[in-house]
Design an enzyme around this catalytic site. Structure first.
Site, PDB file in Angstrom:
ATOM      1  CB  SER A   1      -2.215  10.080  36.897  1.00  0.00           C
ATOM      2  OG  SER A   1      -2.043  11.236  37.336  1.00  0.00           O
ATOM      3  CG  ASP A   2       1.968  13.665  33.238  1.00  0.00           C
ATOM      4  OD1 ASP A   2       2.126  14.395  33.802  1.00  0.00           O
ATOM      5  OD2 ASP A   2       3.003  13.720  32.119  1.00  0.00           O
TER       6      ASP A   2
END
Ligand code: BGC
Length: 736
Positions: free
Chosen positions: A292-293
């Protein structure tokens, strides 16, 4: 006899079994470097508890976070079982200490994979990606990424969060600096080049790192150029514009992807089953993992999708997001979600398999520690600096050169003015890794070194980058009056682009424009040198300046390259990979737009031109290139047949130089409307003065004339196509 033989055989078998059991106990299969990776993973998975598996799916940070936008506590007491860490340090010792903990204190001794944002260099900072794209030299970009990989890996980083391949149509968005411009094909070519540069052929090599395509997907479509906000992307546009570079990057072997923050028309990138599972994993067959960011899983709550962090973890994981970067959502809730039957063990195993696969490919089980070397062995090596020089030279774009003002004759008196002239820091740009201001020569020093004693040189700052202090104007004007030529160095601070750095206007602050108006009073020719992380609104400056050179944020060796262009030692060859709007109000403006229903003077702005100031592909040289007739091998082709097109280009000027030919196609009538033209191929070649070279484009009918629908299915329709090179158009008929 028979009986004795049987007993012997049984004993032998027994001994062998005991031996192999003992062997298995001392060296489990997953530790056998010679065993196939998938079998090593099977073996390791069979030994792991659910808790151990879940920990592989989390990424924390190690050390002091140097991304100001990622506001979070420094993680204390990192468990030995953690899957991944972001590594902010410049030397490997801290990493090795933590790795020792993982290897020796965790039950199974699974190494940690260390990641970091190595975006346009680790210590040897080269131009921002937007500038790199303007070089149209993917080979050189590959070399630069290889330099970054070597510096990073030798410093303890195994995995870079790069390249960013978000096709950007809105230069107000600060992250436009990090990608390769407005065109999907261009982003794809540079995605592949950087993946090859970072990863090489062998991820376990001591000078390579794993790549991460980001931000998957559509992040650059953020409304009004504001970072992190909603993106309205139709399925057709997703497939036409935003997905293509990712497909190319995946085919090039990118080890990982990072899911994006943005809400994609109602389903955020980090909870998007369609993009992460259906397209990436099922259709494209990617066997790496998606991280994920930063905090993106938790942010699903802010976006209004999940009401709790636990729900966010469930949405993300079920959508195909394998690793949670700093949301502490997977570590806190995954076990519970499995126990409740909301997530299956098979899913967990699949994601852990993907993470372990990378660790095996990186050779971390065999070589978990980074050898300690001194900085000289790692950083700013002459061959690395050479790549930075060449890339800076090739990325700079000569936007204007009235009356061939440039190159500057060496005997001149040069006034060097402006807030960027003695400012090394801003030349590095955003995301400059461990780059140091002192590594970057200032533009003034670059000019001094270039022109030496042959030219007189006088400096005045004139004004600051912003504010309203005009007290330096008089000194600047005096310097201009003394000079034969004024080099005014203007631009943006490095913090004005990159993450969380949106701007409502792409014009420079008024004070900088006023400085040029003031200098104009001296009546001397003005060369404007621009340092920026985005295209700028130049319409007021353009009319006051005789020459304009866009040098972007060119990295450590930008000053000498800029000075070399001004002196004529280097012939500029950069061309824009992104449109320069006439004004901010024209945004979004990009070359591959679709056609309008009304023509002529309808549908255009009533107050300003509707044309950009400098279009995609614009860039001047000190020599002239004359194009011959574009010639196809056939003007009528059938499906499955081959088609190639050629054009001879002659350097008719007196200097050596380089030219990039851009090959576009257009499909004037199609069952889904198509852009006016689309770039399908480009090539850059070096020319001696007077030399003629042939440029060649092998058309693949399916790939280049075909199009995708909103489900990503590819079609090729019979009918008329155009191949476009500069102002020439060749018609090709495709028959059934
Ligand atoms: C950025 C990513 C970056 C990550 C880790 C995020 O805020 O959007 O591009 O890779 O932080 O630093």
């Amino acid at each position: 006899m028979k009986k004795r033989a049987l007993i012997y055989m049984l004993c032998l078998l027994g001994t062998l079994c005991t031996l192999s059991a003992k062997d298995k106990k001392s060296t489990p299969l997953y530790k056998d470097a010679k065993a196939p990776i998938e079998r090593r993973i099977d073996d390791l998975l069979s030994r792991m508890t659910l808790e151990e598996k879940v920990m592989q799916l989390n990424q924390y940070t190690l050390g002091q976070n140097n991304n100001v936008n990622n506001i979070g506590e420094e993680v204390k007491n990192i468990p030995a079982e953690i899957g991944s860490l972001i590594y902010f340090d410049v030397d490997p010792e801290l990493r090795n200490g933590m790795q020792k903990k993982a290897m020796e204190e965790s039950r199974l001794g699974i190494p940690i994979v260390f990641g970091y944002d190595v975006i346009h260099g680790f210590r040897t900072v080269y131009p921002i990606s937007l500038g790199q794209a303007c070089s149209w030299n993917p080979g050189l970009v590959e070399q630069a990424c290889a330099v970054a990989a070597q510096e990073a890996r030798m410093s303890g980083v195994d995995w870079t969060f790069s390249p960013m391949i978000d096709v950007a149509h809105d230069p107000r968005w600060g992250r436009v600096a990090e990608g390769y411009g407005e065109d999907p094909y261009t982003n794809g070519v540079f995605a592949a080049a950087s993946v090859h540069g970072y990863q090489g052929d062998d991820l376990s090599a001591k000078d390579r790192v794993a790549a991460c395509l980001k931000h998957y997907v559509g992040y650059s479509a953020s409304e009004a150029g504001r970072d992190y906000v909603y993106t309205e992307i139709s399925q057709q546009t997703l497939w036409d514009t935003y997905l293509p570079p990712y497909e190319v990057g995946v085919k090039a072997g990118a080890a990982t992807l990072m899911s994006s923050f943005n809400d994609i028309s109602g389903v955020p990138g980090s909870a998007n089953h369609y993009t992460m599972t259906e397209v990436l994993k099922n259709r494209w067959g990617h066997d790496g993992f998606v991280v994920s960011d930063w905090g993106a899983v938790k942010q699903l709550e802010n976006q209004g999708l999940a009401s709790t962090k636990k729900e966010a973890a469930r949405y993300s994981f079920n959508a195909g997001l394998d690793m949670d970067m700093m949301s502490h959502a997977y570590d806190s809730h995954m076990k519970e979600l499995v126990e409740e039957g909301k997530i299956t063990m098979a899913q967990i195993d699949e994601s852990v398999r993907r993470v372990l696969r990378l660790k095996f490919r990186l050779g971390l089980f065999e070589q978990p520690y980074t050898p300690v070397t001194n900085e000289k062995e790692r950083f700013l090596r002459p061959q690395s600096m050479e790549v930075a020089v060449r890339l800076a030279e090739e990325s700079m774009v000569l936007l204007k050169n009235e009356n061939q003002l440039l190159p500057v004759a060496r005997q001149k008196r040069i006034a060097v003015i402006g807030p960027m002239a003695k400012n090394g820091a801003d030349l590095l740009g955003s995301w400059c890794g461990h780059g140091q201001d002192k590594d970057a020569e200032t533009l003034y020093d670059g000019l001094l070194a270039e022109f030496g004693k042959k030219a007189g040189m006088r400096y005045a700052e004139g004004c600051k980058v912003e504010g309203d202090d005009r007290s330096g104007f008089a000194e600047a004007l005096a310097a201009a009056q003394w000079s034969d030529i004024v080099v005014v160095c203007l631009g943006e601070k490095k913090e004005w682009s990159g993450e969380n750095a949106s701007r409502s206007t792409i014009a420079l602050p008024q004070i900088q424009e006023e400085l040029v108006t003031e200098l104009k009073k001296a009546g001397k020719p003005i060369v404007l040198v621009l340092v920026s992380g985005r295209p700028l609104e130049l319409n007021r400056l353009e009319s006051q300046c005789d020459a304009i050179l866009e040098i972007w944020q060119p990295g450590v060796n930008g000053a000498r390259s800029m000075a070399g262009i001004l002196s004529g030692r280097i012939n500029p060859s950069g061309k824009l990979a992104i449109t320069f709007p006439y004004s901010t109000g024209q945004i979004p403006i990009y070359y591959n737009r679709r056609k309008s229903g009304r023509r002529g003077n309808q549908g255009i702005y009533q107050d300003i031109t509707s044309e950009p100031l400098y279009p995609f592909g614009h860039g001047l040289s000190y020599t002239e290139f004359k194009y011959g007739t574009v010639t196809p091998s056939a003007t009528r082709v059938k499906r499955g047949e081959k088609l190639s097109v050629e054009v001879n280009v002659t350097n008719t000027g007196t200097r050596d130089g380089a030219e990039t030919v851009h090959w576009f196609i257009a499909d004037p009538y199609c069952s889904i409307t198509r852009p006016m033209k689309e770039l399908k191929y480009f090539e850059k070649q070096q020319f001696k003065a007077g030399e003629t070279k042939t440029f060649h484009f092998d058309v693949d009918l399916e790939r280049d004339f075909g199009f995708v629908n909103k489900n990503g299915e590819r079609f090729l329709e019979a009918g008329e196509y155009e191949i476009i090179v500069k102002d020439q158009k060749v018609k090709i008929e495709l028959v059934e």
